[in-house]
Each structure stands twice: as structure tokens, then as C-alpha cells.
Design a protein around this motif. Structure first.
Motif, PDB file in Angstrom:
ATOM      1  N   UNK A 217       0.852  -1.198   0.000  1.00  0.00           N
ATOM      2  CA  UNK A 217       0.000   0.000   0.000  1.00  0.00           C
ATOM      3  C   UNK A 217       0.887   1.246   0.000  1.00  0.00           C
ATOM      4  N   UNK A 218       0.677   2.129  -0.975  1.00  0.00           N
ATOM      5  CA  UNK A 218       1.407   3.396  -1.049  1.00  0.00           C
ATOM      6  C   UNK A 218       0.442   4.548  -0.820  1.00  0.00           C
ATOM      7  N   UNK A 219       0.805   5.442   0.100  1.00  0.00           N
ATOM      8  CA  UNK A 219      -0.034   6.604   0.412  1.00  0.00           C
ATOM      9  C   UNK A 219       0.585   7.843  -0.241  1.00  0.00           C
ATOM     10  N   UNK A 220      -0.050   8.319  -1.301  1.00  0.00           N
ATOM     11  CA  UNK A 220       0.445   9.491  -2.023  1.00  0.00           C
ATOM     12  C   UNK A 220      -0.082  10.806  -1.448  1.00  0.00           C
ATOM     13  N   UNK A 221      -0.902  10.730  -0.414  1.00  0.00           N
ATOM     14  CA  UNK A 221      -1.520  11.922   0.142  1.00  0.00           C
ATOM     15  C   UNK A 221      -0.696  12.591   1.230  1.00  0.00           C
ATOM     16  N   UNK A 222      -1.303  13.589   1.852  1.00  0.00           N
ATOM     17  CA  UNK A 222      -0.634  14.370   2.895  1.00  0.00           C
ATOM     18  C   UNK A 222      -1.167  14.055   4.294  1.00  0.00           C
ATOM     19  N   UNK A 223      -2.082  13.096   4.364  1.00  0.00           N
ATOM     20  CA  UNK A 223      -2.623  12.679   5.666  1.00  0.00           C
ATOM     21  C   UNK A 223      -2.511  11.168   5.814  1.00  0.00           C
ATOM     22  N   UNK A 224      -2.362  10.726   7.043  1.00  0.00           N
ATOM     23  CA  UNK A 224      -2.264   9.297   7.315  1.00  0.00           C
ATOM     24  C   UNK A 224      -3.597   8.603   7.060  1.00  0.00           C
ATOM     25  N   UNK A 225      -3.520   7.334   6.722  1.00  0.00           N
ATOM     26  CA  UNK A 225      -4.703   6.496   6.612  1.00  0.00           C
ATOM     27  C   UNK A 225      -4.437   5.224   7.410  1.00  0.00           C
ATOM     28  N   UNK A 226      -5.436   4.385   7.557  1.00  0.00           N
ATOM     29  CA  UNK A 226      -5.274   3.165   8.351  1.00  0.00           C
ATOM     30  C   UNK A 226      -6.104   2.037   7.747  1.00  0.00           C
ATOM     31  N   UNK A 227      -5.477   0.871   7.565  1.00  0.00           N
ATOM     32  CA  UNK A 227      -6.193  -0.319   7.139  1.00  0.00           C
ATOM     33  C   UNK A 227      -6.886  -0.898   8.369  1.00  0.00           C
TER      34      UNK A 227
ATOM     35  N   UNK B 156      -4.844 -23.122  -4.007  1.00  0.00           N
ATOM     36  CA  UNK B 156      -3.978 -23.867  -4.917  1.00  0.00           C
ATOM     37  C   UNK B 156      -3.304 -22.903  -5.885  1.00  0.00           C
ATOM     38  N   UNK B 157      -2.086 -23.249  -6.272  1.00  0.00           N
ATOM     39  CA  UNK B 157      -1.347 -22.412  -7.202  1.00  0.00           C
ATOM     40  C   UNK B 157      -2.177 -22.180  -8.467  1.00  0.00           C
ATOM     41  N   UNK B 158      -2.276 -20.920  -8.886  1.00  0.00           N
ATOM     42  CA  UNK B 158      -3.060 -20.562 -10.058  1.00  0.00           C
ATOM     43  C   UNK B 158      -4.444 -20.048  -9.720  1.00  0.00           C
ATOM     44  N   UNK B 159      -4.921 -20.316  -8.494  1.00  0.00           N
ATOM     45  CA  UNK B 159      -6.208 -19.780  -8.057  1.00  0.00           C
ATOM     46  C   UNK B 159      -6.109 -18.277  -7.827  1.00  0.00           C
ATOM     47  N   UNK B 160      -7.244 -17.637  -7.632  1.00  0.00           N
ATOM     48  CA  UNK B 160      -7.286 -16.241  -7.208  1.00  0.00           C
ATOM     49  C   UNK B 160      -8.126 -16.129  -5.946  1.00  0.00           C
ATOM     50  N   UNK B 161      -7.761 -15.189  -5.082  1.00  0.00           N
ATOM     51  CA  UNK B 161      -8.452 -14.995  -3.817  1.00  0.00           C
ATOM     52  C   UNK B 161      -8.969 -13.560  -3.739  1.00  0.00           C
ATOM     53  N   UNK B 162     -10.284 -13.341  -3.763  1.00  0.00           N
ATOM     54  CA  UNK B 162     -10.823 -11.981  -3.668  1.00  0.00           C
ATOM     55  C   UNK B 162     -10.860 -11.511  -2.216  1.00  0.00           C
ATOM     56  N   UNK B 163     -10.476 -10.261  -1.991  1.00  0.00           N
ATOM     57  CA  UNK B 163     -10.546  -9.668  -0.661  1.00  0.00           C
ATOM     58  C   UNK B 163     -11.099  -8.254  -0.771  1.00  0.00           C
ATOM     59  N   UNK B 164     -11.693  -7.781   0.309  1.00  0.00           N
ATOM     60  CA  UNK B 164     -12.136  -6.389   0.402  1.00  0.00           C
ATOM     61  C   UNK B 164     -11.422  -5.744   1.573  1.00  0.00           C
ATOM     62  N   UNK B 165     -10.637  -4.714   1.278  1.00  0.00           N
ATOM     63  CA  UNK B 165      -9.895  -3.974   2.298  1.00  0.00           C
ATOM     64  C   UNK B 165     -10.727  -2.761   2.711  1.00  0.00           C
ATOM     65  N   UNK B 166     -10.790  -2.486   3.991  1.00  0.00           N
ATOM     66  CA  UNK B 166     -11.504  -1.298   4.479  1.00  0.00           C
ATOM     67  C   UNK B 166     -10.517  -0.361   5.152  1.00  0.00           C
ATOM     68  N   UNK B 167     -10.355   0.838   4.558  1.00  0.00           N
ATOM     69  CA  UNK B 167      -9.454   1.853   5.097  1.00  0.00           C
ATOM     70  C   UNK B 167     -10.264   2.925   5.819  1.00  0.00           C
TER      71      UNK B 167
END
Length: 334
Positions: A236-246, A305-316
């Protein structure tokens, strides 16, 4: 009437015998094939004289190598590392040191309940017919119960009050599995999942932007069959001027996803849950990577398993919800 009483007494004695047989700390599967990677599952049937179990320590014998414990929700984890007596081959690498003791700490397992504690490891360099002893220390607050008695060669362990759990090594074909660090925490097939709700997410491995944040490099590691815990990573890269939090993470493939930190000091690796989230400071980049910050997938429905995909939802805290897709790599992260 007498016949019914006789049956009732027989059932009572039978139940008592079964209870006595399961009163000790034992392995679910008491045998392991030579040169195989296994999930050694310890069964903890009760507390200490009615008290809740708060800590479990397991010493690993020589010949059970490359050990990685399965994290447990609500427990902190420590891995004590040390030198092996011999050198072992790990996919072509010569390994002379590794985990020698596993500790699950600061939990609360009521005496009314039963639970298991799992360690992934390889049985290597051990002759068939040998029994490996895993001394266990069960702690219930100030009360300590040691399961560490080992019979002499050829002796009978059945009469012992506090026998150490034994794993008998047997001959046979090895079914060694490729594996990664800490159950996938060092850590393009189909999963059969409905991805319709993930339309807003970028393809696996691509960068997703949300406000001032850029989330990239998402991946998970392949898991062993039957393994309910896995790890996930991204940047995660924060390009802004204020902190954020996962603040939190969710996924349809797991019952729960936790944020964890892994720190090694004085040859002891400690892992703990970050209940307050992970800060992404203004102008800074935070990496969730093997051996450091990471996602912990609990109660995984189908092992990755290798080759699978795992969906996630991040809340900041500020950027809000971000949908991300993790690509499942090999257990070595390739």
C-alpha cells in the motif's frame, strides 16, 4: 430389570475407559511415513484440574524438521529457533537450524471444551519403527501440567501418568507436499467461486487506486490439503498528505481475515494480531510481506492452490473499501 442395569453399568464402564484413554494429550494421527511432510495434530482434551488452558508449549524432536505451526484465533504464537543435530535437505538447500519449540500463548480454552493444535513439519532421517516424542507443557494460569514422560527403549508407556505424545514413524511411499513458511505466511485455475460481486476489482496482481492510496502486488501462497489457515500479502502506497489506516479485511473464501505482525528477536519469532489495524503514513509505503505484516485467512473453505485467485475487500479509515484480487503462487512464492 437386572439385565437393563447390567447394560447400564457396562456402558458406564465403557465410557469411563474411553475417557481415560483420551485423557492424555495425543496426536490425532499417531503414525507418519518416513520422509513425508505432515500436519501433526495434537489433541488437548481438557484443562488443568478444571482450569482453562492459557498456554501450550511443544518441544520438537530431532528428525521433525522445517516445522511451522498453524495459528489459532485468539492466541499469540511464538516459535523458538535453534540448531539441529544434523543437516537436512530442503528442496536442495542444506538446513542446519529451524524451529525447536512452538508456543501458543495468552489463549483461553475452557476445561469444558476440546481443541487441537497443529504443526506442519517433515519427518526426515528417522528409521521405520522409531517413535518420536513431543514433550508438551500445558499451562492454566499458575497451574502447569507437563506431558513429558517417555518410556525407555522397549518400555511400555501405557502405565505412565503424564506421557509425552508419540508419533510412530512407518515405512512406505512418501507423499511429501510442497510447502511454504508458517502455513503460507512466509508465505490461472478456477476456484468455483461466484466472482460477480467483484466486478470493480482489478485483475489479480494489478494496481488498484482508492483516493490517495495505491494497492499493488497482491498474492497468497498455496496451502496443504486440509489446511484451514493461509496468508496473504500486498503493498500500500499513500500518495496523500494525511495518514490512513487499514482497519479490516474480508473475503468470501474464509470465515475471518485478520491483520497480523510477525517479529523475530533473540531467536524467537512472535506473531500477534493487530486489532487496531495498520497505519499507512502520509507519503509512505507499507508492505505486507512474508516474515512481517500479513493477512491471516482463518477457516479457509478450500485450501488455496497455485493458479487460483483470492478476492478480498480492504476497508481503510479514509479511503474506504477497496476490492483486490490476490494471485495464488506456489508455496515458495513463485
Amino acid at each position: 430389570m437386572k439385565t437393563m442395569q447390567t447394560f447400564a453399568l457396562a456402558a458406564l464402564f465403557s465410557a469411563a475407559a474411553i475417557g481415560g484413554a483420551e485423557a492424555h494429550v495425543t496426536f490425532l494421527d499417531k503414525e507418519a511415513t518416513q520422509e513425508s511432510t505432515i500436519l501433526a495434530t495434537l489433541q488437548l482434551p481438557h484443562g488443568c484440574d478444571g482450569k482453562a488452558t492459557t498456554e501450550v508449549r511443544v518441544k520438537l524432536p530431532e528428525g521433525f524438521v522445517f516445522a511451522k505451526p498453524q495459528p489459532k484465533a485468539g492466541w499469540e504464537l511464538e516459535v523458538v529457533k535453534g540448531d539441529y543435530q544434523k543437516t537436512y535437505d530442503n528442496h536442495g538447500d542444506k538446513v542446519k537450524a529451524g524451529a525447536v519449540e512452538i508456543r501458543w500463548k495468552n489463549g483461553n480454552l475452557s476445561d469444558d471444551f476440546y481443541d487441537t493444535f497443529v504443526i506442519q513439519g517433515k519427518v526426515s532421517g528417522i528409521e521405520a519403527g522409531t517413535s518420536l516424542a513431543f514433550p508438551v507443557t500445558q499451562m492454566c494460569g499458575d497451574t502447569v501440567q507437563a506431558w513429558d514422560q517417555v518410556a525407555k527403549e522397549g518400555g511400555d508407556a501405557h502405565g505412565m501418568k503424564s506421557p509425552a505424545p508419540l508419533l510412530k514413524v512407518v515405512a512406505g511411499e512418501s507423499h511429501d507436499h510442497e510447502h511454504g513458511d508458517m502455513a503460507g505466511m512466509d508465505m490461472t485455475g478456477k476456484t468455483g467461486m461466484d466472482m460477480s460481486g467483484m466486478a470493480a476489482a482489478a485483475p489479480a496482481g494489478e494496481t488498484v487506486k482508492a483516493g490517495d492510496l495505491e494497492v499493488s502486488g497482491g498474492f497468497a501462497k498455496a496451502m496443504l490439503p486440509g489446511q484451514p489457515v493461509g496468508g496473504g500479502f500486498f503493498t500500500v502506497k499513500n500518495n496523500g498528505k494525511t495518514d490512513d489506516r487499514l482497519l479490516s479485511v474480508t473475503s468470501p473464501v474464509a470465515g475471518e481475515v485478520q491483520l497480523h505482525e510477525m517479529v523475530t528477536k533473540d531467536n524467537v519469532m512472535r506473531m500477534r494480531q493487530l486489532k487496531d489495524g495498520i497505519t499507512v503514513a502520509a507519503g509512505q509505503t507499507v508492505k505486507l510481506e512474508p516474515g512481517n505484516l500479513h493477512l491471516m485467512f482463518q477457516k479457509v473453505k478450500t485450501p488455496f492452490k497455485q493458479g487460483d485467485t483470492v478476492p478480498v475487500t480492504l476497508t481503510f479509515e479514509k479511503a474506504g473499501k477497496v476490492d483486490l484480487v490476490l494471485q495464488v503462487l506456489s508455496a515458495q512464492g513463485k
